[in-house]
Design a protein around this motif. Structure first.
Motif, PDB file in Angstrom:
ATOM      1  N   UNK A 365       0.955  -1.009  -0.040  1.00  0.00           N
ATOM      2  CA  UNK A 365       0.002  -0.055  -0.027  1.00  0.00           C
ATOM      3  C   UNK A 365       1.001   1.380   0.097  1.00  0.00           C
ATOM      4  N   UNK A 366       0.431   2.301  -0.949  1.00  0.00           N
ATOM      5  CA  UNK A 366       1.371   3.424  -0.973  1.00  0.00           C
ATOM      6  C   UNK A 366       0.413   4.633  -0.548  1.00  0.00           C
ATOM      7  N   UNK A 367       0.954   5.477   0.271  1.00  0.00           N
ATOM      8  CA  UNK A 367       0.466   6.755   0.606  1.00  0.00           C
ATOM      9  C   UNK A 367       1.366   7.919   0.021  1.00  0.00           C
ATOM     10  N   UNK A 368       0.821   8.806  -0.714  1.00  0.00           N
ATOM     11  CA  UNK A 368       1.667  10.082  -1.172  1.00  0.00           C
ATOM     12  C   UNK A 368       1.301  11.187  -0.577  1.00  0.00           C
ATOM     13  N   UNK A 369       1.970  12.264  -0.365  1.00  0.00           N
ATOM     14  CA  UNK A 369       1.554  13.458  -0.045  1.00  0.00           C
ATOM     15  C   UNK A 369       2.795  14.313  -0.502  1.00  0.00           C
ATOM     16  N   UNK A 370       2.314  15.776  -0.814  1.00  0.00           N
ATOM     17  CA  UNK A 370       3.207  16.716  -1.400  1.00  0.00           C
ATOM     18  C   UNK A 370       3.939  17.022   0.043  1.00  0.00           C
ATOM     19  N   UNK A 389       6.295  13.091  -0.686  1.00  0.00           N
ATOM     20  CA  UNK A 389       6.561  12.171   0.337  1.00  0.00           C
ATOM     21  C   UNK A 389       6.085  10.603  -0.126  1.00  0.00           C
ATOM     22  N   UNK A 390       6.602   9.438  -0.121  1.00  0.00           N
ATOM     23  CA  UNK A 390       5.820   8.528  -0.216  1.00  0.00           C
ATOM     24  C   UNK A 390       6.005   7.426   0.826  1.00  0.00           C
ATOM     25  N   UNK A 391       4.918   6.954   1.397  1.00  0.00           N
ATOM     26  CA  UNK A 391       5.205   5.876   2.472  1.00  0.00           C
ATOM     27  C   UNK A 391       4.429   4.637   2.066  1.00  0.00           C
ATOM     28  N   UNK A 392       5.268   3.500   1.873  1.00  0.00           N
ATOM     29  CA  UNK A 392       5.177   2.257   1.441  1.00  0.00           C
ATOM     30  C   UNK A 392       4.990   1.118   2.461  1.00  0.00           C
ATOM     31  N   UNK A 393       4.095   0.406   2.433  1.00  0.00           N
ATOM     32  CA  UNK A 393       3.651  -0.714   3.404  1.00  0.00           C
ATOM     33  C   UNK A 393       3.598  -2.017   2.760  1.00  0.00           C
ATOM     34  N   UNK A 394       4.507  -2.802   3.041  1.00  0.00           N
ATOM     35  CA  UNK A 394       4.584  -4.089   2.390  1.00  0.00           C
ATOM     36  C   UNK A 394       4.105  -5.222   3.320  1.00  0.00           C
ATOM     37  N   UNK A 395       2.805  -5.516   3.153  1.00  0.00           N
ATOM     38  CA  UNK A 395       2.053  -6.437   3.855  1.00  0.00           C
ATOM     39  C   UNK A 395       2.446  -7.935   3.707  1.00  0.00           C
ATOM     40  N   UNK A 425       7.007  -7.266   5.194  1.00  0.00           N
ATOM     41  CA  UNK A 425       6.480  -7.172   6.601  1.00  0.00           C
ATOM     42  C   UNK A 425       6.900  -5.801   7.084  1.00  0.00           C
ATOM     43  N   UNK A 426       7.319  -4.762   6.235  1.00  0.00           N
ATOM     44  CA  UNK A 426       7.905  -3.558   6.866  1.00  0.00           C
ATOM     45  C   UNK A 426       7.308  -2.152   5.849  1.00  0.00           C
ATOM     46  N   UNK A 427       7.920  -1.236   6.523  1.00  0.00           N
ATOM     47  CA  UNK A 427       7.337   0.187   5.858  1.00  0.00           C
ATOM     48  C   UNK A 427       8.765   1.172   5.570  1.00  0.00           C
ATOM     49  N   UNK A 428       8.458   1.634   4.329  1.00  0.00           N
ATOM     50  CA  UNK A 428       9.645   2.564   4.328  1.00  0.00           C
ATOM     51  C   UNK A 428       9.147   4.183   3.757  1.00  0.00           C
ATOM     52  N   UNK A 429       9.868   5.066   3.930  1.00  0.00           N
ATOM     53  CA  UNK A 429       9.596   6.443   3.392  1.00  0.00           C
ATOM     54  C   UNK A 429      10.270   6.916   2.624  1.00  0.00           C
ATOM     55  N   UNK A 430       9.898   7.913   1.695  1.00  0.00           N
ATOM     56  CA  UNK A 430      11.003   8.107   0.909  1.00  0.00           C
ATOM     57  C   UNK A 430      10.540   9.442   0.203  1.00  0.00           C
ATOM     58  N   UNK A 431      11.355  10.447  -0.321  1.00  0.00           N
ATOM     59  CA  UNK A 431      11.020  11.634  -1.094  1.00  0.00           C
ATOM     60  C   UNK A 431      11.135  11.500  -2.573  1.00  0.00           C
ATOM     61  N   UNK A 432      10.384  12.021  -3.300  1.00  0.00           N
ATOM     62  CA  UNK A 432      10.625  11.984  -4.891  1.00  0.00           C
ATOM     63  C   UNK A 432      10.057  13.297  -5.427  1.00  0.00           C
ATOM     64  N   UNK A 433      10.675  13.602  -6.688  1.00  0.00           N
ATOM     65  CA  UNK A 433      10.358  14.710  -7.363  1.00  0.00           C
ATOM     66  C   UNK A 433       9.566  14.321  -8.521  1.00  0.00           C
ATOM     67  N   UNK A 434       8.408  15.228  -8.862  1.00  0.00           N
ATOM     68  CA  UNK A 434       7.887  15.232 -10.068  1.00  0.00           C
ATOM     69  C   UNK A 434       8.028  16.170 -10.943  1.00  0.00           C
ATOM     70  N   UNK A 435       8.797  15.960 -11.779  1.00  0.00           N
ATOM     71  CA  UNK A 435       9.125  16.981 -12.868  1.00  0.00           C
ATOM     72  C   UNK A 435       8.384  17.536 -14.140  1.00  0.00           C
TER      73      UNK A 435
END
Ligand code: SF4
Ligand code: SF4
Length: 475
Positions: A365-370, A389-395, A425-435
């Motif tokens: 599951x992904x959650x994205x926010x500016x 910012x994207x938060x990805x949960x790997x279930x 079974x974990x969660x990561x957060x990362x930033x990305x750019x949309x150009x």
């Protein structure tokens, strides 16, 4: 349910107070006789299965994880090997709503079947603590005798042993609950370390054990009668068609003592021989012949007791049986009817719906926010960028490498900090750019759809907004 009892005064006194409250308002201690019979045997089987499940489940591992875990502090929940995250909260809410609907429908049709057969309070009380009591103090008449006698050696050792064993079992139950909450591995570690380094856990554990001990040693049936909200709801959930443990007053009345020389059908007497066996086994101290009462947990002990008496006096079994008020009033014994079938179908549909929602939920599951507080940036001479910012949960239990793609607009996505590798079974957060090329923007606020893929497989889609300069709107 009302009955046609022989002594009218006696018939109505049960309405004035609870079966466990004496005339002076004091608690009447209940000494239920040990039940015996086919229902009791079946309940024993169910109880052993449920107890085994309760004590063993936290120690069972599935693919390296605890089979059942409710770790509230770390917000990690594993139900039957499936990992749930706070992102699955909507499923939990749906599950709770389904559970409430299920309980209401189930109770309307099947009455307090749950209380008698599966409620943890009943299982622990009747099949653990009461059994220890029978073992140490003997059956009801011996317990009463012990209660009456002075504090001699016999009474002191029996009471001390019983309460010591009660507390130990309460402590074991608390530890098992703890294994569900913090995980069995962590519990083993705490036990190995000893209580001193973990007083913050040990002291609440001792207090909870004390609460369990109090409930099963002293409070007992009062938990069902006074505290349990489900018990209190029976009054509104049960109706004339609900299945309950019921006394067939049409067949039983007028009650009269047994005389082996008479034919009761000729003398006009009912089948109840007024032996009170059904009363002596009742763990809540009521007389089921007075009709359905709030105290009755549908434990079936009175059914077994009465069947044994009916066998002795050679009358048909089932004077006390599972029946509805309507069924008894109309003299039929049908438990399955169109209504119960319809309700059961709805119950099965609800369970299937919930099961499929749980087991076919999205695996990643992904959650994205500016990123809050940021606006657009110039990206080279003719492009604009926004940072998200994207938060990805790997279930799942396997690692996933996710890629992001812009679905509905020209432009590119640049990951900040390398590929999106999410271990199982974990969660990561990362930033990305949309150009996005400036001249492709038509509005200062552009809705974007970003897909999350694992290889070619689409695993989620998110909507975000791309912010550009206000002068785009003017043009
Ligand atoms: S056990 Fe049966 S026969 Fe005896 S009092 Fe109860 S209902 Fe009547
Ligand atoms: S009345 Fe019968 S079923 Fe109800 S609690 Fe007493 S013994 Fe159990």
């Amino acid at each position: 349910m009302t009955t046609t009892n022989s002594t009218d005064n006696q018939q109505e006194t049960f309405r004035d107070r609870l079966g466990t409250v004496g005339e002076g308002g004091k608690r009447v201690w209940i000494y239920p006789k040990r039940p015996k019979g086919k229902f009791y045997t079946k309940r024993w089987i169910v109880a052993i299965i449920l107890l085994a499940f309760f004590f063993i489940a936290p120690w069972v591992k599935y693919q390296g994880e605890q089979f059942l875990l409710l770790n509230i502090l770390q917000r990690k929940f594993i139900l039957f090997g499936q990992i749930f995250w706070p992102q699955d909260f909507h499923l939990i809410v749906l599950g709770l709503i389904t559970l409430i609907v299920f309980i209401i429908l189930f109770t309307v049709v099947y009455g307090r079947l749950f209380c008698g057969w599966a409620c943890p309070q009943t299982i622990f009380m009747e099949f653990v603590f009461r059994q220890i009591e029978y073992l140490i103090e003997g059956d009801a008449h011996k317990q009463k005798k012990l209660a009456r006698q002075g504090w001699d050696f016999e009474k002191i050792w029996k009471k001390t042993t019983k309460h010591a064993v009660f507390y130990l079992i309460a402590f074991l139950i608390s530890n098992t609950f703890l294994a569900y909450l913090i995980g069995s591995d962590r519990l083993v570690q705490l036990v190995a370390d000893g209580p001193l380094p973990h007083l913050g856990t040990f002291i609440p554990l001792v207090i909870f054990s004390g609460v369990f001990y109090f409930v099963f040693a002293f409070f007992r049936e009062q938990a069902c009668i006074i505290v349990c909200p489900y018990g209190r709801l029976q009054g509104v959930l049960l109706d004339r068609n609900s299945m309950v443990v019921a006394y067939d007053y049409k067949r039983g009345e007028p009650r009269a003592k047994h005389n082996p020389l008479e034919d009761r059908s000729v003398t006009g007497k009912g089948d109840c021989i007024d032996c009170k066996s059904c009363v002596t086994v009742c763990p809540t101290g009521i007389d089921i012949r007075n009709g359905t009462q709030l105290e009755c947990v549908n434990c079936t002990a009175c059914m077994d007791a009465c069947d044994a008496i009916m066998d002795k006096v050679k009358l048909p079994r089932g004077l006390i049986r599972y029946a509805s008020e309507k069924g008894i009033a109309e003299g039929h014994n049908k438990l399955i009817n169109a209504r119960s079938i319809a309700y059961t179908v709805v119950l099965l549909l609800l369970v299937s719906l919930m099961t499929s929602l749980f087991f076919f939920r999205s695996e990643v599951e992904a959650t994205m926010l500016r990123v809050p507080g940021t606006m657009f940036q110039e990206y080279g001479p003719d492009k604009l960028s926004n940072v998200y910012k994207v938060q990805l949960v790997n279930k799942t239990r396997h690692d996933v490498e996710a890629t992001l793609e812009l679905e509905n607009h020209s432009g590119e996505i640049i990951l900040m900090g390398g590929p999106l590798k999410v271990p199982g079974g974990s969660l990561i957060e990362a930033n990305f750019l949309v150009v996005i090329p400036r001249d492709s923007l038509r509005m200062s606020s552009t809705p974007l759809v970003i897909s999350v893929k694992h290889g070619d497989r689409l695993i989620d889609k998110n909507k975000v907004t791309f912010i550009g300069p206000n002068d785009i709107d003017k043009n």
